[in-house]
Scaffold this motif. Structure first.
Motif, PDB file in Angstrom:
ATOM      1  N   GLU A   6      35.528  12.404  20.572  1.00  0.00           N
ATOM      2  CA  GLU A   6      35.124  11.016  20.288  1.00  0.00           C
ATOM      3  C   GLU A   6      33.795  10.942  19.538  1.00  0.00           C
ATOM      4  O   GLU A   6      33.625  10.099  18.659  1.00  0.00           O
ATOM      5  CB  GLU A   6      35.070  10.190  21.574  1.00  0.00           C
ATOM      6  CG  GLU A   6      36.434   9.778  22.083  1.00  0.00           C
ATOM      7  CD  GLU A   6      37.286   9.030  21.066  1.00  0.00           C
ATOM      8  OE1 GLU A   6      36.786   8.091  20.419  1.00  0.00           O
ATOM      9  OE2 GLU A   6      38.471   9.391  20.899  1.00  0.00           O
ATOM     10  N   GLU A   7      32.848  11.814  19.876  1.00  0.00           N
ATOM     11  CA  GLU A   7      31.558  11.819  19.173  1.00  0.00           C
ATOM     12  C   GLU A   7      31.752  12.188  17.694  1.00  0.00           C
ATOM     13  O   GLU A   7      31.167  11.567  16.804  1.00  0.00           O
ATOM     14  CB  GLU A   7      30.593  12.804  19.844  1.00  0.00           C
ATOM     15  CG  GLU A   7      29.235  12.857  19.182  1.00  0.00           C
ATOM     16  CD  GLU A   7      28.323  13.893  19.847  1.00  0.00           C
ATOM     17  OE1 GLU A   7      27.655  14.628  19.101  1.00  0.00           O
ATOM     18  OE2 GLU A   7      28.302  13.952  21.086  1.00  0.00           O
ATOM     19  N   GLN A   8      32.572  13.195  17.434  1.00  0.00           N
ATOM     20  CA  GLN A   8      32.855  13.590  16.047  1.00  0.00           C
ATOM     21  C   GLN A   8      33.569  12.468  15.295  1.00  0.00           C
ATOM     22  O   GLN A   8      33.271  12.216  14.128  1.00  0.00           O
ATOM     23  CB  GLN A   8      33.705  14.862  16.024  1.00  0.00           C
ATOM     24  CG  GLN A   8      32.981  16.101  16.491  1.00  0.00           C
ATOM     25  CD  GLN A   8      33.938  17.264  16.661  1.00  0.00           C
ATOM     26  OE1 GLN A   8      34.986  17.148  17.299  1.00  0.00           O
ATOM     27  NE2 GLN A   8      33.575  18.411  16.073  1.00  0.00           N
ATOM     28  N   ILE A   9      34.501  11.804  15.954  1.00  0.00           N
ATOM     29  CA  ILE A   9      35.230  10.702  15.323  1.00  0.00           C
ATOM     30  C   ILE A   9      34.260   9.592  14.942  1.00  0.00           C
ATOM     31  O   ILE A   9      34.295   9.091  13.813  1.00  0.00           O
ATOM     32  CB  ILE A   9      36.355  10.189  16.253  1.00  0.00           C
ATOM     33  CG1 ILE A   9      37.461  11.244  16.359  1.00  0.00           C
ATOM     34  CG2 ILE A   9      36.900   8.842  15.771  1.00  0.00           C
ATOM     35  CD1 ILE A   9      38.517  10.953  17.412  1.00  0.00           C
ATOM     36  N   LYS A  10      33.372   9.221  15.841  1.00  0.00           N
ATOM     37  CA  LYS A  10      32.383   8.169  15.546  1.00  0.00           C
ATOM     38  C   LYS A  10      31.478   8.572  14.392  1.00  0.00           C
ATOM     39  O   LYS A  10      31.176   7.764  13.512  1.00  0.00           O
ATOM     40  CB  LYS A  10      31.548   7.860  16.785  1.00  0.00           C
ATOM     41  CG  LYS A  10      32.294   7.080  17.839  1.00  0.00           C
ATOM     42  CD  LYS A  10      31.425   6.851  19.064  1.00  0.00           C
ATOM     43  CE  LYS A  10      32.244   6.209  20.165  1.00  0.00           C
ATOM     44  NZ  LYS A  10      31.554   6.154  21.442  1.00  0.00           N
ATOM     45  N   ARG A  11      31.041   9.828  14.389  1.00  0.00           N
ATOM     46  CA  ARG A  11      30.166  10.308  13.308  1.00  0.00           C
ATOM     47  C   ARG A  11      30.905  10.298  11.972  1.00  0.00           C
ATOM     48  O   ARG A  11      30.358   9.871  10.950  1.00  0.00           O
ATOM     49  CB  ARG A  11      29.638  11.702  13.638  1.00  0.00           C
ATOM     50  CG  ARG A  11      28.394  12.062  12.827  1.00  0.00           C
ATOM     51  CD  ARG A  11      27.723  13.328  13.307  1.00  0.00           C
ATOM     52  NE  ARG A  11      28.263  14.441  12.558  1.00  0.00           N
ATOM     53  CZ  ARG A  11      28.891  15.491  13.068  1.00  0.00           C
ATOM     54  NH1 ARG A  11      29.038  15.618  14.352  1.00  0.00           N
ATOM     55  NH2 ARG A  11      29.344  16.448  12.292  1.00  0.00           N
ATOM     56  N   ILE A  13      33.415   8.368  11.118  1.00  0.00           N
ATOM     57  CA  ILE A  13      33.575   6.957  10.733  1.00  0.00           C
ATOM     58  C   ILE A  13      32.298   6.443  10.096  1.00  0.00           C
ATOM     59  O   ILE A  13      32.326   5.811   9.038  1.00  0.00           O
ATOM     60  CB  ILE A  13      33.995   6.100  11.952  1.00  0.00           C
ATOM     61  CG1 ILE A  13      35.439   6.432  12.345  1.00  0.00           C
ATOM     62  CG2 ILE A  13      33.807   4.602  11.663  1.00  0.00           C
ATOM     63  CD1 ILE A  13      35.873   5.852  13.693  1.00  0.00           C
ATOM     64  N   ASN A  14      31.153   6.715  10.717  1.00  0.00           N
ATOM     65  CA  ASN A  14      29.867   6.239  10.180  1.00  0.00           C
ATOM     66  C   ASN A  14      29.588   6.819   8.797  1.00  0.00           C
ATOM     67  O   ASN A  14      29.117   6.104   7.905  1.00  0.00           O
ATOM     68  CB  ASN A  14      28.724   6.564  11.142  1.00  0.00           C
ATOM     69  CG  ASN A  14      28.769   5.713  12.388  1.00  0.00           C
ATOM     70  OD1 ASN A  14      29.291   4.602  12.378  1.00  0.00           O
ATOM     71  ND2 ASN A  14      28.237   6.225  13.477  1.00  0.00           N
ATOM     72  N   ASP A 108      43.601  11.994  15.866  1.00  0.00           N
ATOM     73  CA  ASP A 108      42.171  11.822  15.611  1.00  0.00           C
ATOM     74  C   ASP A 108      41.914  11.266  14.210  1.00  0.00           C
ATOM     75  O   ASP A 108      41.103  10.344  14.028  1.00  0.00           O
ATOM     76  CB  ASP A 108      41.383  13.117  15.834  1.00  0.00           C
ATOM     77  CG  ASP A 108      41.939  14.327  15.091  1.00  0.00           C
ATOM     78  OD1 ASP A 108      43.044  14.257  14.496  1.00  0.00           O
ATOM     79  OD2 ASP A 108      41.264  15.376  15.101  1.00  0.00           O
ATOM     80  N   GLU A 111      42.969   7.626  13.989  1.00  0.00           N
ATOM     81  CA  GLU A 111      41.951   6.746  14.557  1.00  0.00           C
ATOM     82  C   GLU A 111      40.858   6.450  13.531  1.00  0.00           C
ATOM     83  O   GLU A 111      40.417   5.312  13.375  1.00  0.00           O
ATOM     84  CB  GLU A 111      41.346   7.387  15.811  1.00  0.00           C
ATOM     85  CG  GLU A 111      40.326   6.517  16.507  1.00  0.00           C
ATOM     86  CD  GLU A 111      39.800   7.124  17.794  1.00  0.00           C
ATOM     87  OE1 GLU A 111      38.733   6.659  18.256  1.00  0.00           O
ATOM     88  OE2 GLU A 111      40.418   8.052  18.350  1.00  0.00           O
ATOM     89  N   ILE A 112      40.428   7.475  12.819  1.00  0.00           N
ATOM     90  CA  ILE A 112      39.388   7.301  11.792  1.00  0.00           C
ATOM     91  C   ILE A 112      39.900   6.367  10.686  1.00  0.00           C
ATOM     92  O   ILE A 112      39.218   5.413  10.305  1.00  0.00           O
ATOM     93  CB  ILE A 112      38.970   8.673  11.207  1.00  0.00           C
ATOM     94  CG1 ILE A 112      38.214   9.485  12.267  1.00  0.00           C
ATOM     95  CG2 ILE A 112      38.133   8.497   9.945  1.00  0.00           C
ATOM     96  CD1 ILE A 112      37.988  10.941  11.906  1.00  0.00           C
ATOM     97  N   LYS A 115      40.074   2.714  11.441  1.00  0.00           N
ATOM     98  CA  LYS A 115      38.771   2.032  11.417  1.00  0.00           C
ATOM     99  C   LYS A 115      38.212   1.839  10.009  1.00  0.00           C
ATOM    100  O   LYS A 115      37.625   0.805   9.719  1.00  0.00           O
ATOM    101  CB  LYS A 115      37.753   2.831  12.239  1.00  0.00           C
ATOM    102  CG  LYS A 115      38.037   2.894  13.727  1.00  0.00           C
ATOM    103  CD  LYS A 115      37.501   1.711  14.431  1.00  0.00           C
ATOM    104  CE  LYS A 115      37.626   1.627  15.910  1.00  0.00           C
ATOM    105  NZ  LYS A 115      38.154   2.601  16.718  1.00  0.00           N
TER     106      LYS A 115
END
Length: 170
Positions: A6-11, A13-14, A108, A111-112, A115
């Motif tokens: 999840e941390e990698q996915i958020k990073r 995305i950002n 994964d 999900e990216i 978003k």
């Protein structure tokens, strides 16, 4: 298959929202990826030492996203949803622009893309050279914080079917 956490996915995305180019694992090999806008196509092609306007594969998370680029005929839908990762080359009716679209299988990466929207993805390499597979080579190609390595991917690139010419290209 090792998925991004999840941390990698958020990073990821950002970074994609900022229109950065990153390396992501795909269903087949590692891909140079960025949101599917012309400026990012040019950035990726520049990194690969390709012609700046060279078309790139666009990854989508669902068929609704694919409909923005191509007519979703039964054949296109069947190919996109096939078990083997398959890239479909087609276009919208009344359009001269062709697109190469692939429906992502990995949760994964879905999900990216859900978003940030559709993303370009092309093999990580200098044009006409072999694609990169291992962590060291990938991290030398791009800043380490833009490389999302999970494991060595020893797969072949996706199948490519051109629905305009009615032939399999790869």
């Amino acid at each position: 298959m090792v998925l991004l956490n999840e941390e990698q996915i958020k990073r990821a995305i950002n970074l994609l929202i900022k229109n950065d180019v990153i390396i992501l694992p795909t269903d087949t090999i590692y891909g140079l990826s960025a949101r599917a806008i012309t400026d990012n196509q040019n950035k990726i092609n520049n990194m690969k030492k390709s012609e700046l306007n060279k078309p790139l594969i666009i990854l989508v998370a669902n068929v609704e996203q694919a409909k923005r680029f191509i007519d979703l005929t039964k054949e296109a839908n069947d190919l996109l949803n096939s078990k083997e990762p398959t890239t479909v080359i087609s276009k919208l009716k009344d359009s001269q622009t062709t697109y190469a679209i692939r429906l992502v299988k990995r949760d994964d990466i879905k999900e990216i893309i859900t978003k940030v929207g559709p993303i370009y993805s092309t093999s990580v390499n200098i044009s006409d050279e072999p694609h990169l597979k291992n962590k060291k080579d990938l991290e030398e190609f791009i800043d380490m914080d833009h490389c999302f390595f999970t494991e060595n991917l020893e797969n072949s690139p996706s199948n490519i079917v051109d629905l305009i010419l009615n032939k399999k290209k790869r």
